[in-house]
Design a protein around this motif. Structure first.
Motif, mmCIF file in Angstrom:
data_model
loop_
_atom_site.group_PDB
_atom_site.id
_atom_site.type_symbol
_atom_site.label_atom_id
_atom_site.label_comp_id
_atom_site.label_asym_id
_atom_site.label_seq_id
_atom_site.Cartn_x
_atom_site.Cartn_y
_atom_site.Cartn_z
ATOM 1 N N UNK A 41 -6.077 14.988 1.911
ATOM 2 C CA UNK A 41 -4.806 15.082 1.767
ATOM 3 C C UNK A 41 -4.133 13.709 1.706
ATOM 4 N N UNK A 42 -3.354 13.421 0.608
ATOM 5 C CA UNK A 42 -2.490 12.090 0.496
ATOM 6 C C UNK A 42 -1.610 11.866 1.765
ATOM 7 N N UNK A 43 -1.265 10.567 2.226
ATOM 8 C CA UNK A 43 -0.193 10.459 3.176
ATOM 9 C C UNK A 43 1.067 10.692 2.453
ATOM 10 N N UNK A 44 2.193 10.640 3.265
ATOM 11 C CA UNK A 44 3.323 10.574 3.080
ATOM 12 C C UNK A 44 4.037 11.967 2.175
ATOM 13 N N UNK A 45 4.676 11.608 1.345
ATOM 14 C CA UNK A 45 5.385 12.659 0.535
ATOM 15 C C UNK A 45 5.372 12.744 -0.891
ATOM 16 N N UNK A 71 -1.350 4.674 -2.147
ATOM 17 C CA UNK A 71 -1.219 6.327 -1.849
ATOM 18 C C UNK A 71 -2.398 6.772 -0.971
ATOM 19 N N UNK A 72 -2.757 5.806 0.010
ATOM 20 C CA UNK A 72 -3.851 6.183 0.995
ATOM 21 C C UNK A 72 -5.217 5.966 0.438
ATOM 22 N N UNK A 73 -5.518 5.526 -0.833
ATOM 23 C CA UNK A 73 -6.637 5.053 -1.039
ATOM 24 C C UNK A 73 -7.062 3.722 -1.026
ATOM 25 N N UNK A 74 -8.067 3.510 -0.393
ATOM 26 C CA UNK A 74 -8.598 2.342 -0.210
ATOM 27 C C UNK A 74 -10.091 1.982 -0.022
ATOM 28 N N UNK A 75 -10.776 1.133 0.066
ATOM 29 C CA UNK A 75 -12.213 0.841 0.022
ATOM 30 C C UNK A 75 -12.368 -0.030 1.009
ATOM 31 N N UNK A 76 -13.590 0.214 2.061
ATOM 32 C CA UNK A 76 -13.935 -0.562 3.267
ATOM 33 C C UNK A 76 -14.497 -1.903 2.575
#
Length: 365
Positions: free
Chosen positions: A123-127, A233-238
């Motif tokens: 689920x993406x964060x926010x709205x 939009x909540x997508x990142x990489x370590x």
């Protein structure tokens, strides 16, 4: 010496300058995702850009979840975009279509109550932006391998439709937390099949989609956009550096016409990078033209080109209120400010009513 005003060859497209118009969603289509007449005027006004990268355009209804955005899967949509590309060409410009599948950030209200899709059930964060205001994002379901192949075909069809609509090429939107990006990075991809886990697996969807589009319209008319240096939009990489080096190397092997990097700086004004831009690290991994994007002014843009970090710069917000941006930059004319309150409205205000510099001078006189 290379400058913003030098011509550049991008595969099959010869651009007269390196001041490109970045893709910007402006919400001026219809609820049926068909382009409107004011969009024809808007893009024609900005034809002096070395290259226009269109606003993001949906390849299917499953992946389009932004109010009044447009698509390229219906005949009426293709015909609407044809009017725009014809107007750009009549004014001496070049324009490519940015192809979009939003993945988990599509709200169910766009899908008649159906469920959005992604690399994994997340689920993406926010709205989400919907026709009824902002609503919380909902959990997406993981795509099956067969469904991934179907979406690759939708990208192929979208590219074919873009050429029918008169575009000079396409750009795959693989950035900003949308579907391809959701496969690339380990915060949103938890798969244990050949599309998840290792870097090789996580770049597979990007690789297959790009290859399919290149096979359909030619690699020399195909580009890709990535956003390596931070979360969107909540997508990142370590550990993003090896991921995006591998992605850039794979795209280079396909021989695409350009790679655009949307990388906000650490002190960005519209998005903030989690680390310094990675363009210099990706420069040797991708052998074609590299387009830089995010928070550039003329001084920084010229410095990056002289330093060999990029080959062109895509400007976004400056093109909103300065339809003749290349002329203004070349003649040191102050830039007009834009009005953020009209970015996503449906009318002409803040869209086609920003005058060119010579018109402003005439009005003052």
């Amino acid at each position: 010496m290379t400058s913003l005003f030098s011509p550049i060859q991008l595969g099959a497209i010869k651009a007269p300058n390196r001041i490109f118009m970045a893709p910007m969603t402006r919400a001026r289509g219809t609820r049926e995702h068909i382009p409107t007449s004011i969009m024809v005027e808007y893009y024609a006004q900005r034809a002096s850009a070395g290259l226009i990268i269109s606003e993001a355009i949906g390849i299917n209804q499953l992946g389009l979840g932004w109010p009044y955005a447009t698509g390229l899967w219906l005949p009426e949509q293709i015909a609407g975009w044809r009017k725009i590309t014809d107007a750009v060409h009549e004014n001496g410009g070049r324009i490519i279509a940015q192809l979009w599948q939003m993945g988990r950030v599509v709200h169910s209200s766009f899908l008649d109550g159906g469920q959005a899709v992604s690399a994994s059930a997340t689920t993406a964060p926010s709205q989400a932006h919907t026709y009824d205001g902002k609503k919380p994002y909902e959990e997406a379901r993981a795509l099956s391998v067969d469904e991934i192949a179907e979406i690759v075909q939708h990208f192929r069809d979208g590219a074919k439709n873009a050429m029918e609509a008169g575009f000079d090429g396409v750009q795959l939107h693989a950035a900003n937390g949308y579907l391809i990006d959701q496969f690339l990075r380990d915060s949103s991809n938890f798969r244990d099949d050949r599309y998840g886990g290792s870097i090789e697996n996580r770049i597979r969807f990007l690789n297959e989609t790009t290859q399919a589009v290149a096979d359909t319209i030619g690699a020399d008319r195909t580009g890709v956009r990535l956003s390596p240096n931070g979360e969107t939009q909540g997508v990142r990489d370590s550990d993003p550096v090896p991921v995006f080096i591998a992605a850039a190397e794979a795209l280079s092997r396909i021989g695409i016409a350009h790679l655009e990097l949307r990388e906000p700086p650490l002190d960005g004004t519209f998005g903030v990078g989690e680390m310094d831009p990675l363009a210099s690290k990706l420069r040797n991994a991708f052998k074609g033209p590299l387009i830089l994007n995010s928070d550039f002014d003329m001084r920084r843009a010229e410095a990056e080109l002289r330093g060999g970090i990029g080959d062109a710069v895509a400007f976004g917000r400056p093109f909103i209120s300065n339809p003749d941006l290349p002329y203004r930059l070349q003649n040191d004319i102050p830039l007009a400010a834009d009005d953020a309150d009209t970015w996503f409205t449906q009318g002409k205000e803040g869209y086609v009513d920003y005058p060119a510099a010579d018109v402003q001078v005439a009005r003052r006189a």
